[in-house]
Design an enzyme around this catalytic site. Structure first.
Site: not given
Ligand code: FAD
Length: 396
Positions: A285, A259
């Site tokens: 940008r 996990e």
């Protein structure tokens, strides 16, 4: 499948990794295509509804994505831990953490209790449906008063005639509302040592006494369903016990290894995707007469984060390789979980920063990703708990 797309996937912004073989790269290419065409265009709507539709999970089953680790006799493809890493990285790259965790809990955190702990009969009964996505799984360990401290759970399973009677609440359970099968941790021996008192059970949806108390409303992972569950005199037959009675704590700890590698891989997939989309943003940008990327402060921060993500990614791969070789790797896995869980949050913070005001808007991808990442340093082993595991193993 031909190998060309695999080579293309490997040749993207990621560095090659010594650990992957051709079958891993083919899987990566297939997953990347699937995520682009069948997940990204729709997952915004799943965020609104609060769960991933069942037909998407069925489709993933048909394509073989839910049985990567499981034997061919159940419809799986029998890959090693690195196969799970590829799955988690690519789902993390989707930018939808809620979708990614829905799938990864099923494939690598819940169904593993049946695959690894189940008897041949239990595996034959459940695994084909799990691999096909016909039955979805959840794992219920955490309780309102016991999370990090697994031994402190208080749900009980009392032996009664030919079965067990389960009583107690479970908290924060991923897939809790929609799962068909829940692997539940409960105390079977109140007087035994805490590590020998827990057993795992598979409980089918609809079993009398098993109820969903409520669906929980979360900060992020909004397309993942998370529930509080309650068991009230829930009777299950003795054959629903997974593994040996009293060995549940060891099963939980052993499955945590997989996990935590998977959560680390998912975090690094998310971090990479965030860096890529931020790079796109800052190179177009403009401010003060040039692009944001022309500012040394911006590009150097991104360069350092990219370096650390590469280091985190290689640590994940190394831990997965150790696990696949059967080499003891609890220390490396705890390092993975601690490092990647923190790093993904640092990446998101700076990526939001470099998106300026747009990074704070609900309509921007990075805003969702920053919310999704927050839980990565909490769930599945909080950073502090993981660092304790590392610290215990620093002094030889
Ligand atoms: C969205 C979400 C999904 C989840 N899904 C599942 C699931 O499917 N199944 C399941 O069983 N559980 C699930 N969990 C539970 C999750 O694993 C726990 O939240 C986690 O283990 C932490 O437990 P806790 O919340 O009780 O926090 P606590 O154990 O109360 O800890 C709170 C905080 O205290 C600190 N802390 C804890 N122990 C120590 C220590 N020893 N030293 C220093 N600091 C410490 C950490 O910062 C920690 O975050 C989920 C949680 C979330 C939020």
């Amino acid at each position: 499948m031909d190998a060309k797309p695999a080579a293309q996937a490997a040749a993207s912004s990621q560095s090659p990794s010594a650990y992957f073989r051709e079958e891993h790269e083919m899987l990566r290419a297939q997953l990347r295509r699937f995520v682009e065409t069948e997940i990204k265009p729709h997952a915004g709507a799943w965020e609104e509804q609060g769960f991933v539709p069942r037909d998407v999970l069925r489709r993933m089953g048909e394509l073989g994505f839910l049985g990567i680790r499981y034997p061919e006799e159940f419809g799986g493809s029998n890959l090693d831990t690195l196969g799970s890493v590829v799955l988690a990285e690519e789902l993390g790259r989707s930018t939808f953490g809620g979708f990614a965790i829905t799938v990864l809990v099923h494939t690598d955190m819940a169904s593993v209790h049946i695959a690894n702990g189940g008897s041949p009969d239990q595996r034959a009964r459940y695994m084909p449906d799990i691999v096909a996505g016909r039955k979805i799984t959840a794992v219920a360990v955490t309780e309102p008063d016991a999370g990090s401290d697994v031994k402190a759970i208080r749900t009980t399973a009392r032996r009664d005639r030919d079965g067990y009677v389960i009583n107690g609440p479970k908290m924060f359970i991923t897939n809790g509302v929609h799962a068909d099968l829940v692997c539940v941790a409960a105390k079977t021996a109140a007087d035994a040592r805490p590590s020998q008192s827990i057993s795992m059970f598979v409980v089918e949806k609809g079993t009398p006494g098993f109820k969903i108390s409520r669906a929980l409303d979360k900060h992020g992972w909004r397309s993942s369903d998370t529930a509080e569950l309650v068991f009230e005199d829930c009777r299950v037959p003795a054959q629903n016990l997974l593994g040996k009675e009293g060995r549940g704590f060891y099963a939980i700890m052993s499955n945590f290894r997989n996990e935590r590698i998977v959560l680390g891989a998912m975090a690094m997939g998310e971090a990479q995707a965030a860096l890529e989309l931020t790079l796109d943003y800052v190179t177009t940008r403009k401010a003060f007469g040039a692009t944001l990327y022309d500012k040394q402060a911006v590009r150097q921060r991104l360069a350092m984060l990219a370096t650390r993500v590469e280091a985190g990614r290689q640590l994940v791969h190394h831990a997965a390789w150790l696990d696949a070789q059967g080499i003891e790797c609890t220390r490396e896995v705890a390092m993975v979980k601690a490092y990647c869980g923190e790093l993904v949050n640092e990446v998101m913070y700076d990526c939001v920063q470099f998106h300026g005001g747009m990074g704070y808007m609900r309509e921007s991808t990075i805003e969702r990703m920053a919310r999704d990442a927050r839980v990565q340093s909490i769930g599945g082993g909080a950073t502090e708990v993981m660092l304790e595991e590392v610290a215990k193993r620093l002094r030889r």
